[in-house]
Design an enzyme around this catalytic site. Structure first.
Site, mmCIF file in Angstrom:
data_model
loop_
_atom_site.group_PDB
_atom_site.id
_atom_site.type_symbol
_atom_site.label_atom_id
_atom_site.label_comp_id
_atom_site.label_asym_id
_atom_site.label_seq_id
_atom_site.Cartn_x
_atom_site.Cartn_y
_atom_site.Cartn_z
ATOM 1 N N CYS A 34 8.134 -2.111 13.895
ATOM 2 C CA CYS A 34 7.307 -0.925 14.035
ATOM 3 C C CYS A 34 7.376 0.153 13.307
ATOM 4 O O CYS A 34 8.513 0.259 12.558
ATOM 5 C CB CYS A 34 7.572 -0.452 15.784
ATOM 6 S SG CYS A 34 7.345 -1.845 16.923
ATOM 7 N N CYS A 65 4.027 -5.031 14.567
ATOM 8 C CA CYS A 65 3.410 -4.671 15.641
ATOM 9 C C CYS A 65 2.306 -4.895 15.572
ATOM 10 O O CYS A 65 1.384 -4.193 14.903
ATOM 11 C CB CYS A 65 4.320 -3.418 16.377
ATOM 12 S SG CYS A 65 3.625 -2.654 17.846
ATOM 13 N N CYS A 68 0.977 -0.532 16.498
ATOM 14 C CA CYS A 68 1.159 0.613 15.805
ATOM 15 C C CYS A 68 0.882 0.109 14.172
ATOM 16 O O CYS A 68 0.724 1.146 13.414
ATOM 17 C CB CYS A 68 2.640 1.381 15.805
ATOM 18 S SG CYS A 68 3.888 0.206 15.066
ATOM 19 N N ASP A 440 0.981 28.924 -17.814
ATOM 20 C CA ASP A 440 -0.375 28.910 -17.542
ATOM 21 C C ASP A 440 -1.045 30.379 -17.230
ATOM 22 O O ASP A 440 -0.328 31.100 -16.390
ATOM 23 C CB ASP A 440 -0.630 28.210 -16.412
ATOM 24 C CG ASP A 440 -1.703 27.877 -15.789
ATOM 25 O OD1 ASP A 440 -2.498 26.958 -16.230
ATOM 26 O OD2 ASP A 440 -2.129 28.558 -14.591
#
Length: 490
Positions: A34, A65, A68, A440
């Site tokens: 899971c 699973c 999930c 920049d």
């Protein structure tokens, strides 16, 4: 992280979705694995064991699973935040290189032997490249089974399997259901309507995600014909290994809705990987924001709009060309220059849904362009043609396997490549989370308003505390200016 049992147990018991993709929980009694946030009641601690990848779970004999769906969790943020051979290998596997070129092709791209790559991946992920690619094929197959009407035999080959038999065996082993049973179960769940030939799916991410700068930046810099903002979605064309496609990406609570139209379904894995990379969906925003909040000047910016991602690109070569076109000009002028290249050298495509007309031209297509046809200063023409030649002949590579330090050195050696261009490419094409743009204009304005050092050298020194997340700091600093890149289009 999977070796820290105590931390893993805490994450599972609290169902903490932030750790989905970081590790997987395998339950010894049920033989299923899971994600940490699985909604079922957590098993007893003595029945838990933890693995670093879904492939490792599958190799150990555990199945995914059904509640999930751990195969659909976001990827580990580690692979996009590192530049070592394992991280580069994972980015290539995610891009489908093993399916197209095999393990020898993967090793050749990385400059190692196949045995070395196998050993490194086994040590860190508990599975070799074939097992990792197999796990990804299973996930792609599930997507195609559940979201398209493709015959299952076509799904098998589109997902990268070499035979229908291998496809059937893998799906049954990983999901404990046959492909037919997966499709029957999916038919019970309502799906968003999609046009024929369109694959609709959800791209998960770790919360929070701030869509304003992410989609605002992509929309504000969109090249006409290649990209557009339409009906609340960012749309663009994609050049892919087996053909081409278009994608529409729409921000939704908890996921990004993606609608893909591909000329060849075998490109699905690569298309999904490119879209996740473009939107930086495997990032760990909590870790990033927590680090940047330690600076009292950045903390208010983070708190005002947490979860900012770095808008990237679907193709490194494309962005490098666009970065050169954007040198010392406005965003609008850069778009105009790029649109002219697209019209003259891009491959036309059909788009029944909107205004996408071309693929961005490849370096090979641009290699023969006449510099005199470019409405650019002579020095920038030289910069562009030199870049294109280096990309076309393979001397310069800007892909998921690229070593960041080496690419910086190679770019810096080209005429007309200063720090701004090199760091822009490192940030958006190579995905270096620590790329920084102290020269920049937007960063300089932000520094002035916030009281940060004014000179590039002093600002770089001050930004050392933000490492290794300086590219994310750039996103927050840009918000100081009221610029279209910071807002979702109306």
């Amino acid at each position: 992280m999977h070796t820290d049992t105590e931390a893993c147990v805490r994450a599972v018991q609290s169902k903490d979705a932030r750790f989905d993709g970081w590790f997987f929980t395998a339950v010894l009694t049920t033989r299923i694995y899971c994600r940490p946030s699985c909604p079922v009641v957590p098993p007893k601690v003595r029945n838990m064991t933890f693995y670093p990848s879904a492939a490792a779970c599958q190799q150990a004999g555990f199945r995914a699973c059904k509640r999930c769906r751990p195969d659909t969790s976001p990827g580990s943020p580690e692979w996009n935040a590192r530049a070592d051979s394992v991280a580069r290998a994972m980015r290539l596997i995610r891009d489908g290189v093993v399916d197209r070129e095999g393990v020898p092709g993967l090793a050749a791209r990385l400059g190692y032997s196949a045995r070395q790559i196998e050993r490194q991946l086994l040590a860190e992920l508990g599975a070799g490249p074939l097992a990792l690619a197999r796990a990804q094929r299973a996930q792609t197959a599930r997507l195609l089974i559940e979201t398209t009407a493709l015959p299952l035999a076509e799904v098998a080959f589109a997902a990268g399997f070499s035979s229908v038999r291998t496809f059937n065996e893998t799906v049954r082993e990983v999901f404990a259901l046959t492909p037919g049973e997966l499709r029957t179960r999916a038919a019970r769940r309502p799906l968003a309507p999609a046009a024929p030939g369109v694959i609709a799916l959800r791209l998960p991410y770790r919360t929070p995600l701030n869509p304003s700068n992410l989609f605002g930046h992509l929309a504000a810099t969109a090249v006409p014909g290649v990209e557009e903002w339409r009906d609340g979605a960012y749309r663009r064309t994609l050049t892919l290994p087996y053909g081409h496609g278009t994608v529409a990406l729409t921000p939704r609570p908890g996921h990004i809705a993606a609608r893909l139209s591909l000329t060849d379904p075998r490109d699905l894995t690569r298309a999904i990987s490119r879209c996740r990379w473009l939107l930086d969906l495997d990032a760990d925003p909590v870790a990033v924001d927590d680090r940047l909040r330690t600076d009292p000047l950045l903390a208010p910016l983070v708190d005002a709009g947490p979860g900012r991602r770095v808008p990237r690109t679907v193709d490194g070569a494309e962005f490098a060309v666009r970065a050169v076109l954007g040198q010392q000009v406005s965003t609008a002028a850069a778009r105009t220059h790029a649109a002219r290249l697209v019209t003259a050298h891009g491959e036309p495509v059909d788009d029944p849904e909107g205004g996408l007309t071309h693929l961005f031209p490849t370096p090979e297509a641009l290699a023969g362009l006449d510099p005199e046809t470019l409405a650019l200063p002579r020095t920038r023409r030289t910069t562009l043609t030199t870049l294109v030649a280096a990309l076309a002949d393979g001397m310069l590579r800007l892909g998921p396997d690229t070593d960041w330090a080496r690419a910086r050195a190679e770019l810096s050696a080209l005429p007309g490549f200063g720090p701004w261009t090199v760091e822009s490419i490192a940030m958006r094409a190579l995905g270096d989370p620590d790329a920084f743009l102290p020269t920049d204009l937007g960063i300089r304005r932000a520094a002035e308003r916030l009281g940060l050092p004014a000179t590039p050298a002093a600002l770089t020194a001050r930004a050392a505390d933000w490492r290794p997340w300086r590219a994310y700091a750039v996103q927050y600093l840009w918000t100081v200016d009221d610029h279209p890149i910071n807002h979702l289009p109306a």
